[in-house]
Scaffold this active site. Structure first.
Site, PDB file in Angstrom:
ATOM      1  N   HIS A  56       0.805  -1.229   0.000  1.00 49.29           N
ATOM      2  CA  HIS A  56       0.000   0.000   0.000  1.00 49.29           C
ATOM      3  C   HIS A  56       0.833   1.271   0.000  1.00 49.29           C
ATOM      4  O   HIS A  56       0.297   2.359  -0.203  1.00 49.29           O
ATOM      5  CB  HIS A  56      -0.933   0.023   1.221  1.00 49.29           C
ATOM      6  N   GLN A  91       1.961  -4.550   6.472  1.00 45.02           N
ATOM      7  CA  GLN A  91       1.152  -3.717   5.581  1.00 45.02           C
ATOM      8  C   GLN A  91       0.229  -2.746   6.306  1.00 45.02           C
ATOM      9  O   GLN A  91       0.034  -1.621   5.836  1.00 45.02           O
ATOM     10  CB  GLN A  91       0.324  -4.615   4.653  1.00 45.02           C
ATOM     11  N   GLU A  92      -0.354  -3.152   7.430  1.00 47.08           N
ATOM     12  CA  GLU A  92      -1.305  -2.273   8.110  1.00 47.08           C
ATOM     13  C   GLU A  92      -1.194  -2.418   9.628  1.00 47.08           C
ATOM     14  O   GLU A  92      -1.175  -3.532  10.154  1.00 47.08           O
ATOM     15  CB  GLU A  92      -2.750  -2.600   7.702  1.00 47.08           C
ATOM     16  N   ASP A 126      -2.508  -6.112   9.759  1.00 47.29           N
ATOM     17  CA  ASP A 126      -2.590  -6.909   8.537  1.00 47.29           C
ATOM     18  C   ASP A 126      -1.150  -7.084   8.075  1.00 47.29           C
ATOM     19  O   ASP A 126      -0.527  -6.148   7.569  1.00 47.29           O
ATOM     20  CB  ASP A 126      -3.425  -6.212   7.467  1.00 47.29           C
ATOM     21  N   ASP A 165      -7.248 -13.762   5.088  1.00 43.84           N
ATOM     22  CA  ASP A 165      -7.712 -12.984   3.935  1.00 43.84           C
ATOM     23  C   ASP A 165      -7.264 -13.689   2.664  1.00 43.84           C
ATOM     24  O   ASP A 165      -8.038 -14.407   2.036  1.00 43.84           O
ATOM     25  CB  ASP A 165      -7.170 -11.563   4.011  1.00 43.84           C
ATOM     26  N   SER A 170     -14.640  -6.338   5.052  1.00 43.53           N
ATOM     27  CA  SER A 170     -13.532  -5.449   4.699  1.00 43.53           C
ATOM     28  C   SER A 170     -13.735  -4.704   3.392  1.00 43.53           C
ATOM     29  O   SER A 170     -14.337  -5.205   2.444  1.00 43.53           O
ATOM     30  CB  SER A 170     -12.236  -6.263   4.601  1.00 43.53           C
ATOM     31  N   ARG A 211     -11.513  -2.558   0.231  1.00 41.52           N
ATOM     32  CA  ARG A 211     -10.293  -2.804  -0.537  1.00 41.52           C
ATOM     33  C   ARG A 211      -9.480  -1.518  -0.584  1.00 41.52           C
ATOM     34  O   ARG A 211      -9.974  -0.441  -0.262  1.00 41.52           O
ATOM     35  CB  ARG A 211     -10.606  -3.265  -1.964  1.00 41.52           C
ATOM     36  N   SER A 212      -8.241  -1.638  -1.030  1.00 40.05           N
ATOM     37  CA  SER A 212      -7.388  -0.443  -1.088  1.00 40.05           C
ATOM     38  C   SER A 212      -7.878   0.538  -2.145  1.00 40.05           C
ATOM     39  O   SER A 212      -7.809   1.757  -1.961  1.00 40.05           O
ATOM     40  CB  SER A 212      -5.938  -0.842  -1.346  1.00 40.05           C
ATOM     41  N   LYS A 251     -13.282  -3.589   8.601  1.00 38.95           N
ATOM     42  CA  LYS A 251     -12.081  -2.872   8.157  1.00 38.95           C
ATOM     43  C   LYS A 251     -12.485  -1.912   7.052  1.00 38.95           C
ATOM     44  O   LYS A 251     -12.841  -2.346   5.959  1.00 38.95           O
ATOM     45  CB  LYS A 251     -11.051  -3.856   7.595  1.00 38.95           C
TER      46      LYS A 251
END
Length: 401
Positions: free
Chosen positions: A146, A154-155, A232, A302, A354, A356-357, A378
């Site tokens: 990301h 990542q998160e 994440d 995921d 969730s 998405r980006s 999320k």
């Protein structure tokens, strides 16, 4: 139920400035629904296939619309989604594209709810709906796929688990986001933002843990309720076959070392949520980590499960994880997503809904999370495409939808 009389498809922009598919569904009794497909950056190997928007629209117009218009009732979601599968003819939506399929699926659900005069979450809820609302997981510090030159993980996700309401939780996450900005500024650490609005400073993972811990503690004191955090890891992005391990800036961790590392962080920071801590093909490693920390935290799959009932069942059989991330576009339809949630619930797994980006202002997942009694959702902390869902959750709690 009411017959679908028209479906209109068009290209619109997502939050990254890329083209995505928007669908309008109209019914004979005046019902209307609109759905927009999101798109991921960190995508699992086994996800449904997204086609270029123009191609997905053309294929859907050719194959799907004739099976839906004048043939299927918008209020029967399973029939709508079965028609989409039949039109596609593959097991991964590579025929018409998962982006066209999920946009139509969500639009039809909204049209069905519109005809009933009911909120979407009630239309989707069935016997799921409990008395609780999902706690929003806010993406605060980001890296991985990301954001460039940032953390390996990542998160880093704020989790206001003690919030007395959705509204308080949403504002707490925004406050954590601001507090991290202030900490970075105090340390003379410049930071842009990643795809999901998280800060993306050039810091080590260890420093990011320290910053998150300080930020949630400060905001928890200010708000007067408990705020935890989670991760994440995006383990599939860290795992490298040639290196035979998880590649970090400071070296390569074996699978055993990765399990030990994540378990240690769960213990050290009392993490409430750990998503994709290991590679998407390693059910055994997921099971080992779950055996160690599954009674303390959610170990969520995921890329491991990709909202797919077959992969989820394999994970259940292996005792891999104790929760599943639900992304409707990852599997192609709302029915497929709900089927995964039903299997998870029946097997004692939690379901976390969730975004998405690459997102849009569509709010379907807020309703899906409420409808299915998800413990967490999320959907970021800031940014219009993220706050669209958060503000919708506030409205749902206030009976204002």
């Amino acid at each position: 139920m009411t017959l679908i009389t028209d479906i209109r498809l068009r290209r619109v922009l997502d939050s990254r400035g890329n083209a995505t598919v928007e669908a309008d569904v109209l019914t004979e009794s005046g019902g209307f629904g609109r759905g927009k497909a999101p798109s991921g950056a960190s995508t699992g190997e086994y996800e449904a296939i997204e086609l270029p928007a123009n191609e997905a629209i053309a294929k859907a117009r050719e194959e799907a619309l004739p099976r839906l218009i004048g043939e299927v009732h918008a209020g029967n979601q399973r029939d709508v989604d079965a028609a989409l599968h039949a039109a596609d003819g593959t097991d991964d939506f590579s025929g018409i594209g998962a982006n066209s399929a999920v946009a139509i699926s969500m639009a039809a659900a909204k049209a069905g709810a519109d005809v009933l005069g009911a909120p979407l979450y009630q239309h989707l809820g069935g016997t799921f709906r409990g008395n609780e609302y999902p706690t929003p997981l806010g993406n605060i510090i980001g890296g991985g796929e990301h954001a460039a030159d940032a953390t390996n993980i990542q998160e880093f996700l704020a989790a206001p688990v003690g919030a007395p309401s959705v509204e308080e939780a949403v504002f707490a996450n925004a406050a954590v986001h601001q507090e991290v900005h202030d900490i970075l500024a105090d340390r003379d650490l410049p930071a842009g933002k990643g795809d999901e609005g998280a800060w993306a400073p050039s810091v080590s993972d260890d420093e990011a843990f320290e910053i998150m811990d300080e930020a949630v503690e400060t905001v928890a004191d200010d708000f007067g309720f408990a705020i935890s955090f989670g991760l994440d890891v995006a383990g599939a992005e860290l795992y490298d076959d040639e290196a035979d391990g998880y590649v970090y800036d400071d070296g390569v961790k074996s699978t055993e070392e990765q399990i030990e590392y994540i378990a240690g962080k769960v213990e050290e920071y009392d993490l409430v949520y750990v998503e994709d801590p290991l590679d998407e093909n390693d059910y055994e490693a997921f099971a080992d980590l779950t055996a160690q920390v599954g009674d303390q935290t959610l170990v969520c799959g995921d890329d491991l499960f990709v909202t797919n009932v077959e992969r989820l069942q394999a994970g259940i059989n292996a005792d891999a994880g104790n929760s599943i991330l639900i992304k409707p576009n990852q599997i192609g339809t709302l029915t497929d997503a709900v089927d995964a949630i039903e299997l998870a619930t029946a097997s004692g797994y939690e379901s976390v809904v969730s975004h998405r980006s690459g997102e849009t202002e569509d709010t379907t997942i807020a309703h899906l999370a409420v409808a299915t009694d998800a413990p967490f959702i999320k959907t970021g902390a800031v940014g219009g495409e993220r706050t669209a869902k958060l503000n919708e959750l506030i409205r749902i709690e206030d009976n204002a939808v």
